[in-house]
Design an enzyme around this catalytic site. Structure first.
Site, PDB file in Angstrom:
ATOM      1  N   ASP A 236      -0.248   5.200   0.885  1.00  0.00           N
ATOM      2  CA  ASP A 236      -0.538   6.212   1.904  1.00  0.00           C
ATOM      3  C   ASP A 236      -0.604   5.604   3.297  1.00  0.00           C
ATOM      4  O   ASP A 236      -1.409   4.709   3.565  1.00  0.00           O
ATOM      5  CB  ASP A 236      -1.860   6.914   1.589  1.00  0.00           C
ATOM      6  CG  ASP A 236      -1.741   7.830   0.386  1.00  0.00           C
ATOM      7  OD1 ASP A 236      -0.676   8.438   0.213  1.00  0.00           O
ATOM      8  OD2 ASP A 236      -2.715   7.938  -0.380  1.00  0.00           O
TER       9      ASP A 236
ATOM     10  N   ASP B 198       0.874  -1.163   0.000  1.00  0.00           N
ATOM     11  CA  ASP B 198       0.000   0.000   0.000  1.00  0.00           C
ATOM     12  C   ASP B 198       0.921   1.225   0.000  1.00  0.00           C
ATOM     13  O   ASP B 198       2.132   1.100   0.221  1.00  0.00           O
ATOM     14  CB  ASP B 198      -0.875  -0.025   1.255  1.00  0.00           C
ATOM     15  CG  ASP B 198      -1.654   1.256   1.451  1.00  0.00           C
ATOM     16  OD1 ASP B 198      -2.331   1.688   0.502  1.00  0.00           O
ATOM     17  OD2 ASP B 198      -1.573   1.829   2.554  1.00  0.00           O
TER      18      ASP B 198
END
Length: 235
Positions: free
Chosen positions: A10, A8
């Site tokens: 953020d 991922d």
């Protein structure tokens, strides 16, 4: 044997959420809106993934009596474009460094022949801005798949983005591990059947991480992470 690590972005690769929040506020001001997202409000808004979706959620659930423009989707899209410009400018100036251990993990895994990929709801522009500063201009050469933005119809917690990445890599879920930071991200990766490790941050510290293989504050102790994840890497 782990063949791939899917990241991922953020909150996982970098603590970007406050950068996003401040960039939203700059966009609101530039567009003549008297909206302001403080930390407490943004914590609630993060329930929804995706910047455009977050704006719509804010309008529908937090702005009672707001008269939407006739072309509301166009309004939101333009607002998000302005926000992205402010965010990428902030990133390019080095305002959001990678989290502890992330760069070394990426370099170690790549050197060991482990495939790397990205699965995120943020835009390609945001990913590029962050990783060009954090990893250098050739950052894309390190990743075999870059799943981001609106490339799939349903964003996290739906597993679509992880299924897309698995298809691009030509790998099975059992061949991979994922690195996430939020409950929505964890639900997404687990929904695709991928073993997932979590690194928490301020905004996700109270999330429910049931199902995670392990939860870390960060990856400053890479040796511990490698041992826990079963990775045979240098640290």
């Amino acid at each position: 044997m782990i063949k791939a690590i899917i990241f991922d972005v953020d909150g996982t690769l970098a603590d970007t959420e406050d950068g996003h929040r401040l960039s939203f506020n700059k966009a609101f001001a530039e567009c003549g809106l008297n909206w302001n997202w403080d930390v407490a409000l943004y914590d609630k808004l993060l329930k929804v993934t995706g910047g455009k979706e977050r704006i719509k959620y804010f309008v529908s659930d937090f702005l009672q009596g707001y008269n939407k423009p006739a072309d509301f989707d166009g309004f939101v899209k333009n607002l998000h474009v302005v926000k992205t410009r402010h965010y990428t400018s902030m990133i390019s100036e080095g305002g959001v460094p990678l989290r502890p251990g992330i760069k070394q993990l990426i370099l170690d895994a790549h050197a060991a022949g482990i495939t790397l990929a990205i699965a995120t709801t943020t835009t390609p522009e945001n990913v590029s801005a962050l990783l060009e500063v954090g990893l250098g201009r050739d950052w894309a050469d390190l990743f075999s798949a870059n799943g981001c933005g609106d490339i799939v119809p349903h964003k996290k917690p739906a597993p679509d983005i992880y299924f897309w990445v698995l298809e691009k890599l030509g790998l099975q879920a059992a061949d991979c591990i994922a690195l996430e930071d939020s409950e929505n991200g964890l639900r997404s990766s687990l929904g695709a059947g991928i073993k997932t490790y979590v690194t928490i941050n301020y905004y996700t510290r109270n999330h429910d991480f049931t199902g995670a293989a392990a939860v870390f504050d960060d990856l400053s102790d890479l040796a511990k992470f490698y041992k826990t994840a079963g990775l045979t890497l240098p640290k």
